[in-house]
Design a protein around this motif. Structure first.
Motif, PDB file in Angstrom:
ATOM      1  N   SER A 127       6.782  -2.684  -0.455  1.00 50.15           N
ATOM      2  CA  SER A 127       7.068  -1.084  -0.341  1.00 50.15           C
ATOM      3  C   SER A 127       7.830  -0.575  -1.124  1.00 50.15           C
ATOM      4  O   SER A 127       7.691   0.484  -1.911  1.00 50.15           O
ATOM      5  CB  SER A 127       7.196  -0.951   1.608  1.00 50.15           C
ATOM      6  N   TRP A 128       8.972  -1.219  -1.214  1.00 53.03           N
ATOM      7  CA  TRP A 128      10.271  -1.153  -2.273  1.00 53.03           C
ATOM      8  C   TRP A 128      10.085  -1.540  -3.832  1.00 53.03           C
ATOM      9  O   TRP A 128      10.669  -0.559  -4.680  1.00 53.03           O
ATOM     10  CB  TRP A 128      11.747  -2.081  -1.554  1.00 53.03           C
ATOM     11  N   TRP A 129       8.996  -2.040  -3.859  1.00 53.53           N
ATOM     12  CA  TRP A 129       8.921  -1.434  -5.408  1.00 53.53           C
ATOM     13  C   TRP A 129       7.391  -0.964  -5.431  1.00 53.53           C
ATOM     14  O   TRP A 129       7.780  -0.481  -6.777  1.00 53.53           O
ATOM     15  CB  TRP A 129       7.839  -3.444  -5.635  1.00 53.53           C
ATOM     16  N   ALA A 130       6.952  -0.039  -4.378  1.00 51.72           N
ATOM     17  CA  ALA A 130       6.516   0.120  -4.811  1.00 51.72           C
ATOM     18  C   ALA A 130       7.007   2.050  -4.594  1.00 51.72           C
ATOM     19  O   ALA A 130       6.316   2.618  -4.827  1.00 51.72           O
ATOM     20  CB  ALA A 130       5.137   0.980  -4.039  1.00 51.72           C
ATOM     21  N   GLY A 131       8.762   1.895  -4.378  1.00 48.88           N
ATOM     22  CA  GLY A 131       9.228   3.034  -4.015  1.00 48.88           C
ATOM     23  C   GLY A 131       8.388   3.566  -2.445  1.00 48.88           C
ATOM     24  O   GLY A 131       8.986   4.588  -2.515  1.00 48.88           O
ATOM     25  N   ARG A 132       8.350   3.326  -2.287  1.00 51.97           N
ATOM     26  CA  ARG A 132       8.219   3.985  -0.452  1.00 51.97           C
ATOM     27  C   ARG A 132       8.908   3.105   0.297  1.00 51.97           C
ATOM     28  O   ARG A 132       9.339   1.566  -0.151  1.00 51.97           O
ATOM     29  CB  ARG A 132       6.422   3.344  -0.035  1.00 51.97           C
ATOM     30  N   SER A 133       9.247   3.598   0.790  1.00 50.80           N
ATOM     31  CA  SER A 133      10.478   3.638   2.174  1.00 50.80           C
ATOM     32  C   SER A 133       9.248   2.227   3.046  1.00 50.80           C
ATOM     33  O   SER A 133       8.548   2.438   4.023  1.00 50.80           O
ATOM     34  CB  SER A 133      10.410   3.809   3.447  1.00 50.80           C
ATOM     35  N   PRO A 134       9.731   1.120   3.329  1.00 52.35           N
ATOM     36  CA  PRO A 134       8.921  -0.252   4.471  1.00 52.35           C
ATOM     37  C   PRO A 134       8.925   0.421   5.733  1.00 52.35           C
ATOM     38  O   PRO A 134       8.357   0.178   6.763  1.00 52.35           O
ATOM     39  CB  PRO A 134      10.129  -0.959   4.449  1.00 52.35           C
ATOM     40  N   LEU A 135      10.376   0.877   6.259  1.00 55.36           N
ATOM     41  CA  LEU A 135      10.094   1.708   8.030  1.00 55.36           C
ATOM     42  C   LEU A 135       8.763   3.228   7.919  1.00 55.36           C
ATOM     43  O   LEU A 135       8.228   2.825   8.948  1.00 55.36           O
ATOM     44  CB  LEU A 135      11.272   2.664   7.963  1.00 55.36           C
ATOM     45  N   LYS A 136       8.522   3.319   6.829  1.00 55.42           N
ATOM     46  CA  LYS A 136       7.328   4.590   6.472  1.00 55.42           C
ATOM     47  C   LYS A 136       6.253   4.001   6.779  1.00 55.42           C
ATOM     48  O   LYS A 136       5.325   3.897   7.570  1.00 55.42           O
ATOM     49  CB  LYS A 136       7.930   5.355   5.855  1.00 55.42           C
ATOM     50  N   VAL A 137       5.934   2.650   5.986  1.00 55.96           N
ATOM     51  CA  VAL A 137       4.874   2.102   5.961  1.00 55.96           C
ATOM     52  C   VAL A 137       4.595   1.473   7.520  1.00 55.96           C
ATOM     53  O   VAL A 137       3.426   1.135   7.338  1.00 55.96           O
ATOM     54  CB  VAL A 137       4.683   1.035   3.895  1.00 55.96           C
ATOM     55  N   LEU A 138       5.887   0.469   8.217  1.00 61.00           N
ATOM     56  CA  LEU A 138       5.489   0.056   8.652  1.00 61.00           C
ATOM     57  C   LEU A 138       5.280   1.188  10.336  1.00 61.00           C
ATOM     58  O   LEU A 138       4.165   0.627  11.103  1.00 61.00           O
ATOM     59  CB  LEU A 138       6.412  -1.248   9.424  1.00 61.00           C
ATOM     60  N   GLY A 139       5.895   2.199  10.187  1.00 62.05           N
ATOM     61  CA  GLY A 139       5.514   2.903  11.691  1.00 62.05           C
ATOM     62  C   GLY A 139       5.283   4.216  11.498  1.00 62.05           C
ATOM     63  O   GLY A 139       5.032   4.963  12.294  1.00 62.05           O
ATOM     64  N   ALA A 140       4.774   4.788   9.697  1.00 61.66           N
ATOM     65  CA  ALA A 140       4.104   5.781  10.160  1.00 61.66           C
ATOM     66  C   ALA A 140       2.730   5.670   9.155  1.00 61.66           C
ATOM     67  O   ALA A 140       2.575   7.004   7.638  1.00 61.66           O
ATOM     68  CB  ALA A 140       5.005   7.223   9.267  1.00 61.66           C
ATOM     69  N   SER A 141       2.095   5.073   9.030  1.00 67.16           N
ATOM     70  CA  SER A 141       0.657   4.998   8.133  1.00 67.16           C
ATOM     71  C   SER A 141       0.049   5.153   9.482  1.00 67.16           C
ATOM     72  O   SER A 141      -0.930   4.527  10.147  1.00 67.16           O
ATOM     73  CB  SER A 141       0.663   3.722   7.747  1.00 67.16           C
ATOM     74  N   TRP A 142      -1.291   5.754   8.669  1.00 71.82           N
ATOM     75  CA  TRP A 142      -2.770   6.130   8.547  1.00 71.82           C
ATOM     76  C   TRP A 142      -2.455   6.733  10.172  1.00 71.82           C
ATOM     77  O   TRP A 142      -1.509   7.933  11.329  1.00 71.82           O
ATOM     78  CB  TRP A 142      -3.327   5.813   9.017  1.00 71.82           C
ATOM     79  N   ASP A 143      -3.073   6.650  11.861  1.00 71.92           N
ATOM     80  CA  ASP A 143      -3.299   6.433  13.292  1.00 71.92           C
ATOM     81  C   ASP A 143      -1.761   6.485  12.872  1.00 71.92           C
ATOM     82  O   ASP A 143      -1.021   7.299  14.386  1.00 71.92           O
ATOM     83  CB  ASP A 143      -3.723   5.191  13.307  1.00 71.92           C
ATOM     84  N   SER A 144      -0.643   6.056  12.575  1.00 73.10           N
ATOM     85  CA  SER A 144       0.325   5.900  13.594  1.00 73.10           C
ATOM     86  C   SER A 144       1.166   7.327  13.821  1.00 73.10           C
ATOM     87  O   SER A 144       1.939   7.772  14.874  1.00 73.10           O
ATOM     88  CB  SER A 144       1.750   5.144  12.692  1.00 73.10           C
ATOM     89  N   VAL A 145       0.581   8.004  12.333  1.00 72.18           N
ATOM     90  CA  VAL A 145       1.373   9.230  12.505  1.00 72.18           C
ATOM     91  C   VAL A 145       0.701  10.524  13.582  1.00 72.18           C
ATOM     92  O   VAL A 145       1.572  11.297  14.745  1.00 72.18           O
ATOM     93  CB  VAL A 145       0.728   9.941  11.414  1.00 72.18           C
ATOM     94  N   TRP A 146      -0.710   9.934  14.334  1.00 69.84           N
ATOM     95  CA  TRP A 146      -0.805  10.671  15.283  1.00 69.84           C
ATOM     96  C   TRP A 146      -0.148  10.297  16.750  1.00 69.84           C
ATOM     97  O   TRP A 146      -0.052  11.057  17.414  1.00 69.84           O
ATOM     98  CB  TRP A 146      -2.684  10.459  15.648  1.00 69.84           C
ATOM     99  N   TYR A 147      -0.089   8.840  16.636  1.00 68.45           N
ATOM    100  CA  TYR A 147       0.722   8.558  17.756  1.00 68.45           C
ATOM    101  C   TYR A 147       1.838   8.570  18.169  1.00 68.45           C
ATOM    102  O   TYR A 147       2.496   9.163  19.151  1.00 68.45           O
ATOM    103  CB  TYR A 147       0.957   6.631  17.960  1.00 68.45           C
TER     104      TYR A 147
END
Length: 397
Positions: free
Chosen positions: A50-70
Motif C-alpha cells: 500500500s505504501w509503495w502504491a501511495g495508498r494509506s494502509p489503514l484505509k486499505v485495511l479499513g475502508a475498502s469496498w463493503d467496509s465503506v458501507w459498514y
C-alpha cells in the motif's frame, strides 16, 4: 474423518520437537500463534504494498469496498442509497441500499468506535482481527476433534493461507461470521444445543450467509428429534431459535420497505444479487474455459470454485460429521447458486473452513517440513493475490 487417523511417520528429532512445543503451550495457543504469524505477515506485505502504491494502509485495511458501507451504517445508521446508471443504455441501473448489510458488525463498530481512539476505522479493523483470532481457535478445536491435533494445526494454517484470506484482515464480516460459525459448530459437536443456537442467532445477524449456521443447528435438532427420538427441551428450543436472528432482520427490512416477506430479497435484486441456480456462475466459467477476455480475478474464481467442489466431494466421502456437512453444504449452495459479483464468491466461501479438512488430513501424514513448505508456498501466493485484489484489480472484493 477416516483420513485423519492414519499413522504419521516422523523422525525422532521431529517427534521430540513437537513434544517440546506442546509441553510449552496449550495446542490452542499454538494454533493461534500459527494463525497470527501467517496473517500478520500478510498484513505486513499488504502495508508495504500500500505504501509503495501511495495508498494509506489503514484505509486499505479499513475502508475498502463493503467496509465503506459498514462504516457509514456505524456512523449514521441505515438509510443510505447509491444509484449506478445502466451500462447497457436501458436506463435501469443498480439501486444499492445499505439495508442489504446485516446489523451486528456495524453495531459493534459503533460501540467500540465510541471508546477507541481513532474512531470507526480502527474499530472495524480491530473487531475483524479479534474475530479472526477467535475463529482460528474454533477452527483448530473442530479440526482437533475431527481429525486430530496435528491435522487441526494444519487446518488453521491452510485457512490462514487461502488466496482470499486477506479478507480476514480487512474490516469485513467474514471473520466475525467464521468465529460465530466455528464455535457454534463446535458446540453442536459437543452437544451444547443452546450455545449453538445462541451463536447461530448472532451469525444470522452478521451477514446473509449466516443462514448456513442456523440451518446446521436446526437440521441437527431435527435429526436428533426424528432419528434419535430426542425429547430434550434444549434440542427443540435450539432448532426453533437458531434462525431467529436471520429471520428477524429479513422481516424487519421487509416491513420497512413495505413487503414483509419479499422486501429484503428485492433490496438484494437491486444490487444485482439474486439466486439463479448457478446459471451466472456457469456463464463466467464458460468465458474462462473458451478463452474469453476476462480479468485474472475471474479466472482465479473459476479455479477456486472448482477446487471447492472437489473438496466438497472429498468431505462427503470422508464421513464428516453431519453438522459440518450441513453448514458447508448451505454455504456452497448459496455461493454457487447466487448471481452477481462473481469474483466475490471465494470470499463468501472463506467461512467454509470444513472444506479444508481433507487436505489437512492428507498433509498430516506427510513430514512436518513438507507441511510447512506447502503452507508457506500457499501463503506466499495468497499474499501476492491479496495485493492484486486490493491494489490492482478493478472488481469488487
Amino acid at each position: 474423518m477416516a483420513t485423519g487417523r492414519a499413522t504419521v511417520t516422523s523422525s525422532p528429532l521431529e517427534i521430540r520437537a513437537l513434544k517440546v512445543v506442546r509441553s510449552a503451550a496449550p495446542t490452542s495457543l499454538i494454533a493461534l500463534a500459527l494463525f497470527a504469524a501467517v496473517r500478520g505477515a500478510g498484513v505486513l506485505v499488504l502495508a508495504i504494498g500500500s505504501w509503495w502504491a501511495g495508498r494509506s494502509p489503514l484505509k486499505v485495511l479499513g475502508a475498502s469496498w463493503d467496509s465503506v458501507w459498514y462504516l457509514k451504517i456505524a456512523a449514521n445508521g441505515y438509510g443510505r442509497t447509491q444509484m449506478w446508471p445502466s451500462t447497457h443504455g436501458t436506463g435501469s441501473g443498480l439501486i444499492q441500499s445499505d439495508f442489504a448489510f446485516f446489523p451486528l458488525y456495524p453495531t459493534l463498530i459503533r460501540l467500540l468506535g465510541s471508546v477507541l481512539p481513532g474512531g470507526l476505522v480502527p474499530a472495524g479493523i480491530l473487531i475483524a482481527w479479534v474475530s479472526a483470532a477467535v475463529a482460528a481457535v474454533g477452527v483448530y478445536k473442530i479440526g482437533e476433534r475431527v481429525i486430530g491435533p496435528r491435522a487441526g494445526l494444519l487446518l488453521v494454517g491452510l485457512w490462514a493461507a487461502l488466496p482470499h484470506a486477506v479478507v480476514l484482515s480487512l474490516a469485513y464480516t467474514e471473520a466475525l461470521l467464521a468465529a460465530l460459525a466455528a464455535w457454534a459448530l463446535y458446540a453442536l459437536l459437543r452437544g451444547h444445543w443452546l450455545w449453538a443456537a445462541g451463536l447461530a442467532v448472532l451469525a444470522g445477524l452478521t451477514r446473509p450467509t449466516g443462514l448456513a449456521v442456523a440451518t446446521a443447528v436446526s437440521a441437527m435438532a431435527l435429526h436428533a428429534i426424528v432419528v434419535r427420538r430426542s425429547r430434550a427441551p434444549e434440542v427443540w428450543a435450539a432448532g426453533l431459535l437458531a434462525p431467529a436472528g436471520w429471520a428477524a432482520y429479513v422481516l424487519a427490512v421487509g416491513v420497512h420497505v413495505g413487503d414483509p416477506l419479499g422486501g429484503y430479497f428485492a433490496v438484494q435484486r437491486h444490487w444485482g444479487s439474486r439466486f439463479d441456480f448457478g446459471v451466472g456462475a456457469l456463464r463466467s466459467a464458460e468465458q474462462v474455459l473458451t478463452g474469453g477476455h476476462v480479468p485474472l480475478a475471474t479466472t482465479v474464481t473459476v479455479v477456486l470454485l472448482a477446487a471447492a467442489g472437489l473438496l466438497a466431494m472429498l468431505l462427503v466421502l470422508d464421513r464428516t460429521p453431519l453438522p459440518l456437512l450441513a453448514y458447508t453444504g448451505i454455504l456452497l449452495l448459496i455461493t454457487f447458486g447466487g448471481a452477481g459479483y462473481f469474483e466475490s464468491k471465494p470470499r463468501f466461501l472463506l467461512p467454509a473452513f470444513p472444506l479444508l479438512l481433507p487436505m489437512a488430513a492428507v498433509m498430516a501424514r506427510a513430514r512436518p517440513r513438507t507441511a510447512i513448505v506447502v503452507t508457506a508456498v500457499l501463503a506466499g501466493l495468497g499474499y501476492g493475490y491479496g495485493l492484486y485484489l486490493l491494489l490492482v484489480a478493478r472488481v469488487p472484493l
